[in-house]
Enzyme design. Structure first.
Site, mmCIF file in Angstrom:
data_model
loop_
_atom_site.group_PDB
_atom_site.id
_atom_site.type_symbol
_atom_site.label_atom_id
_atom_site.label_comp_id
_atom_site.label_asym_id
_atom_site.label_seq_id
_atom_site.Cartn_x
_atom_site.Cartn_y
_atom_site.Cartn_z
ATOM 1 N N CYS A 81 -33.911 50.425 21.484
ATOM 2 C CA CYS A 81 -33.947 50.589 20.033
ATOM 3 C C CYS A 81 -34.906 49.565 19.423
ATOM 4 O O CYS A 81 -34.908 48.396 19.820
ATOM 5 C CB CYS A 81 -32.550 50.410 19.451
ATOM 6 S SG CYS A 81 -32.483 50.628 17.648
ATOM 7 N N CYS A 94 -30.512 44.498 15.256
ATOM 8 C CA CYS A 94 -29.116 44.220 14.921
ATOM 9 C C CYS A 94 -28.512 43.271 15.959
ATOM 10 O O CYS A 94 -28.473 43.575 17.153
ATOM 11 C CB CYS A 94 -28.319 45.509 14.870
ATOM 12 S SG CYS A 94 -29.024 46.752 13.757
ATOM 13 N N CYS A 145 -25.807 44.345 18.712
ATOM 14 C CA CYS A 145 -26.001 45.567 19.489
ATOM 15 C C CYS A 145 -26.665 45.323 20.833
ATOM 16 O O CYS A 145 -27.699 44.649 20.917
ATOM 17 C CB CYS A 145 -26.837 46.554 18.668
ATOM 18 S SG CYS A 145 -27.045 48.155 19.460
ATOM 19 N N CYS A 176 -18.453 62.811 19.015
ATOM 20 C CA CYS A 176 -19.426 62.045 18.247
ATOM 21 C C CYS A 176 -20.710 61.907 19.055
ATOM 22 O O CYS A 176 -20.701 61.324 20.140
ATOM 23 C CB CYS A 176 -18.872 60.666 17.908
ATOM 24 S SG CYS A 176 -17.316 60.727 17.003
ATOM 25 N N CYS A 186 -19.583 65.254 15.100
ATOM 26 C CA CYS A 186 -20.128 64.240 14.202
ATOM 27 C C CYS A 186 -21.435 63.729 14.804
ATOM 28 O O CYS A 186 -21.509 63.484 16.004
ATOM 29 C CB CYS A 186 -19.140 63.089 14.036
ATOM 30 S SG CYS A 186 -19.741 61.723 13.028
ATOM 31 N N CYS A 212 -18.582 59.254 7.321
ATOM 32 C CA CYS A 212 -17.839 58.275 8.103
ATOM 33 C C CYS A 212 -18.613 56.968 8.070
ATOM 34 O O CYS A 212 -19.797 56.937 8.402
ATOM 35 C CB CYS A 212 -17.702 58.774 9.540
ATOM 36 S SG CYS A 212 -17.051 57.555 10.684
ATOM 37 N N ARG A 238 -9.898 54.470 11.775
ATOM 38 C CA ARG A 238 -10.061 54.614 13.222
ATOM 39 C C ARG A 238 -10.233 53.256 13.877
ATOM 40 O O ARG A 238 -11.033 52.436 13.433
ATOM 41 C CB ARG A 238 -11.284 55.484 13.522
ATOM 42 C CG ARG A 238 -11.503 55.744 14.999
ATOM 43 C CD ARG A 238 -12.661 56.689 15.197
ATOM 44 N NE ARG A 238 -12.473 57.875 14.379
ATOM 45 C CZ ARG A 238 -13.483 58.661 13.970
ATOM 46 N NH1 ARG A 238 -14.714 58.361 14.286
ATOM 47 N NH2 ARG A 238 -13.234 59.723 13.252
#
Length: 403
Positions: A65, A69, A72, A109, A142, A202, A272
């Site tokens: 990526c 972040c 992550c 998901c 999702c 979400c 969740r």
């Protein structure tokens, strides 16, 4: 305790607690944690009974990526030894999804690392959504793909997507401490795009990154204003090879207080438990079911979770039941109007997707890592690196998934 009685009454009426009340929940002592769980559990049962919704993550594209972040494992510059692979084909993703559905998952998901999808990526994911829906009757899908451009949410919905996950992760005040390649406002914009397209929104948070109680309350109140159908609560997993590898700020009691606070602020929303529950709640996981009405089944994006069979046994032993595909997740007033037109809740997880959503959790996995040095958390937990394992099975491998 007058505070808890007040919060239960407000939760039954869908009345927002004050910030002072939310902070007071986080400030309760370990001696009072069972009282806090019992009170928030009344609100949870009022709106969701004893049902637990199961969600299953499929990591469509792992690693590499370009975003930075800090939490992550898939971030730019990450040295974590995770699986790295490009896009799964539609049939491969559908086979992975089928394993979760067979294990009892109601929602799948679909997560992909990256800043956000190109139009070609949206076409690819749309094909995958259609394939999964054709091969798995009644499943909810999702998508969790990062920052959305204009029109992309509408295209995903037209392909059959039920929801879109994109987490705020932390408070606006501390967001720049964990990510510099995009902004808090970018994340808010994507949640609003999903909402406007008619997708079930979400969006959640990551706890344990060194944030203060005030930061936690701020992000949960911001989420309340965005009105998502589901709020995934991730607990940072300090993954080796990420900037937050040494952040171990959570105890099981602290995690329970955080979940209770979220339930009081968002009483009728799907809460969740996402990434990190096995690492930080550990043997206290069954108590968390009295606060949250949704969990991920099996593994996360890049880290391993509890065995799927153990999840099912835990739910049954705690006196709860798995929510069926014929049951609507959200209360009737949210299904009829508001953001929750799809009845279920968002992909949850913070890892969800793109733009480094926190892999570690939500829509994904527990890899999380945490906020760089904001106000120190009031409780510090024991480092449990023995509970953090890189996912080596399921999507992107030749081994059977953990479902």
């Amino acid at each position: 305790m007058d505070l808890l009685n007040t919060l239960v009454d407000k939760g039954m009426r869908r009345e927002v607690p004050t910030r002072e009340e939310a902070l007071a929940v986080l400030a309760t002592s370990d001696d009072d944690v069972l009282d806090v769980v019992a009170a928030a559990g009344k609100v949870r049962r009022h709106w969701f009974g004893r049902r637990v919704k199961l969600n299953y993550l499929v990591n469509l594209k792992s690693g590499l990526c370009p975003e930075d972040c800090s939490y992550c494992s898939q971030r730019l510059g990450s040295k974590a030894g995770i699986l790295k692979y490009t896009w799964l084909k539609a049939d491969e993703a559908s086979q992975a999804a089928a394993a979760g559905v067979a294990g009892g998952a109601k929602r799948v998901c679909l997560v992909a690392s990256g800043r956000g999808p190109t139009d070609r990526d949206v076409d690819r994911v749309s094909d995958t959504i259609r394939t999964i829906k054709e091969q798995n009757e009644g499943v909810e899908v999702c998508a969790c793909l990062g920052l959305l451009s204009d029109g992309q949410a509408e295209r995903l919905r037209a392909a059959g997507a039920d929801a879109y996950n994109h987490n705020l992760n932390t408070s606006e005040a501390t967001y720049g401490d964990i990510t510099t390649t995009h902004t808090y406002a970018d994340r808010v914009d994507t949640v609003q795009k999903a909402h406007a397209a008619g997708l079930s929104a979400c969006s959640g948070l990551i706890a344990g990154m060194g944030e203060s109680d005030a930061d936690l309350v701020d992000v949960v109140f911001s989420l309340r204003e965005l009105d998502p159908d589901s709020v995934p609560v991730n607990f940072l997993i300090p993954f080796e090879g990420t900037p937050l590898a040494k952040e171990w700020n959570l105890t099981p009691q602290r995690c329970l207080r955080i979940l209770a606070m979220v339930r009081f602020v968002c009483p009728d929303v799907e809460v969740r438990i996402a990434g990190g529950r096995e690492v930080h709640l550990r043997s206290m996981q069954p108590l968390a079911l009295h606060l949250a009405n949704s969990i991920f089944l099996g593994d996360y994006l890049t880290s391993e979770g509890q065995a799927g069979r153990a999840d099912l046994e835990m739910i049954a032993d705690a006196g709860f039941e798995v929510e069926g595909t014929d049951q609507v997740t959200l209360p009737e007033h949210r299904v009829a109007g508001g953001c929750g037109s799809h009845g279920d809740a968002g992909c949850a997880s913070h890892a969800g997707g793109g733009c480094g959503s926190h892999e570690g959790a939500g829509c994904g996995s527990r890899e999380e890592s945490g906020v760089c040095g904001s106000a120190s958390a009031p409780h510090v937990g024991e480092a449990r690196t023995d509970l953090v394992a890189v996912r080596r099975r399921g999507a992107g491998t030749d081994l059977a998934p953990n479902a």
